[in-house]
Motif scaffolding. Sequence first.
Motif, mmCIF file in Angstrom:
data_model
loop_
_atom_site.group_PDB
_atom_site.id
_atom_site.type_symbol
_atom_site.label_atom_id
_atom_site.label_comp_id
_atom_site.label_asym_id
_atom_site.label_seq_id
_atom_site.Cartn_x
_atom_site.Cartn_y
_atom_site.Cartn_z
ATOM 1 N N SER A 34 -16.637 -7.949 15.344
ATOM 2 C CA SER A 34 -16.819 -7.424 13.990
ATOM 3 C C SER A 34 -15.573 -6.623 13.600
ATOM 4 N N PRO A 35 -15.392 -6.370 12.305
ATOM 5 C CA PRO A 35 -14.298 -5.467 11.918
ATOM 6 C C PRO A 35 -14.500 -4.113 12.611
ATOM 7 N N LEU A 36 -13.409 -3.583 13.164
ATOM 8 C CA LEU A 36 -13.499 -2.364 13.957
ATOM 9 C C LEU A 36 -12.716 -1.236 13.280
ATOM 10 N N PRO A 37 -13.159 0.004 13.464
ATOM 11 C CA PRO A 37 -12.572 1.129 12.738
ATOM 12 C C PRO A 37 -11.314 1.681 13.398
ATOM 13 N N THR A 38 -10.727 2.643 12.728
ATOM 14 C CA THR A 38 -9.656 3.458 13.280
ATOM 15 C C THR A 38 -10.308 4.723 13.817
ATOM 16 N N VAL A 39 -9.952 5.108 15.042
ATOM 17 C CA VAL A 39 -10.578 6.270 15.679
ATOM 18 C C VAL A 39 -9.507 7.233 16.190
ATOM 19 N N PHE A 40 -9.883 8.491 16.351
ATOM 20 C CA PHE A 40 -8.985 9.544 16.829
ATOM 21 C C PHE A 40 -9.198 9.713 18.317
ATOM 22 N N VAL A 41 -8.324 9.059 19.111
ATOM 23 C CA VAL A 41 -8.497 8.989 20.564
ATOM 24 C C VAL A 41 -7.123 8.976 21.242
ATOM 25 N N ASP A 42 -7.139 9.069 22.559
ATOM 26 C CA ASP A 42 -5.931 8.847 23.346
ATOM 27 C C ASP A 42 -5.744 7.332 23.460
ATOM 28 N N PRO A 43 -4.640 6.780 22.930
ATOM 29 C CA PRO A 43 -4.479 5.324 22.896
ATOM 30 C C PRO A 43 -4.540 4.657 24.271
ATOM 31 N N ALA A 44 -3.856 5.231 25.267
ATOM 32 C CA ALA A 44 -3.841 4.615 26.601
ATOM 33 C C ALA A 44 -5.231 4.666 27.224
ATOM 34 N N MET A 45 -5.926 5.772 27.015
ATOM 35 C CA MET A 45 -7.263 5.911 27.601
ATOM 36 C C MET A 45 -8.256 4.941 26.964
#
Length: 153
Positions: A34-45
Motif C-alpha cells: 500500500s502507499p506508505l507514509p513518511t515517518v520520523f525515525v532513524d533511517p538505518a534502524m
Amino acid sequence: IPKKEWVQVDTLIQQLRDAFNLNTATVPIKWDISPLPTVFVDPAMIQKVFEVLIDNAIKFSTPKGKAYIGISTEENPREITFKLEDQGVGFNMKYYHKLFAIFQSLHKRSQFQGNGIGLANVERIIHHHDGKIWAESQVNKGTIFFFSIPIPL
C-alpha cells in the motif's frame, strides 16, 4: 540512541524490494504494498527492521515455493502502525513468549537458517523509537507483524 529524521518509507521499501528480488532467487515473491507514509525515525534502524521482517517472511515461505509479502499502515493522531504480512509456515502462538527473545527460534534450526537475533534486534529498535511490536500467526497460514511508531507532535 536513534538519530531521527524524516524517512519516506515508500522509497525505503522500493529499495529493499529491488534488493530482495535480486538476491532472493530461491522463491518468487508477490509484493502487495500500500502507499506508505513518511515517518520520523532513524533511517538505518528502520531499514534494519524492514530487512529482518521481509527476510523472515521470505525464509519462512520457502517451503511453500513462493512468498507473499503485504505491507500496509493504519494511522491515528498518536501513531502509525505498520503491518507486514506473509503466507509462510507461521508459528504456534502458544510459543509467542519466545518470539522476540534472543537466540530463540520457533522452528528447527536444521529447517531454517538464522542465529536467533533478528527479531530481538527489531524489538529493541522499535522500543528505541518509543514504539510497540507484536505479531499474530497461524501454523501453515502465515504471520502478521505489527509495529507502531509515535507521530511527533
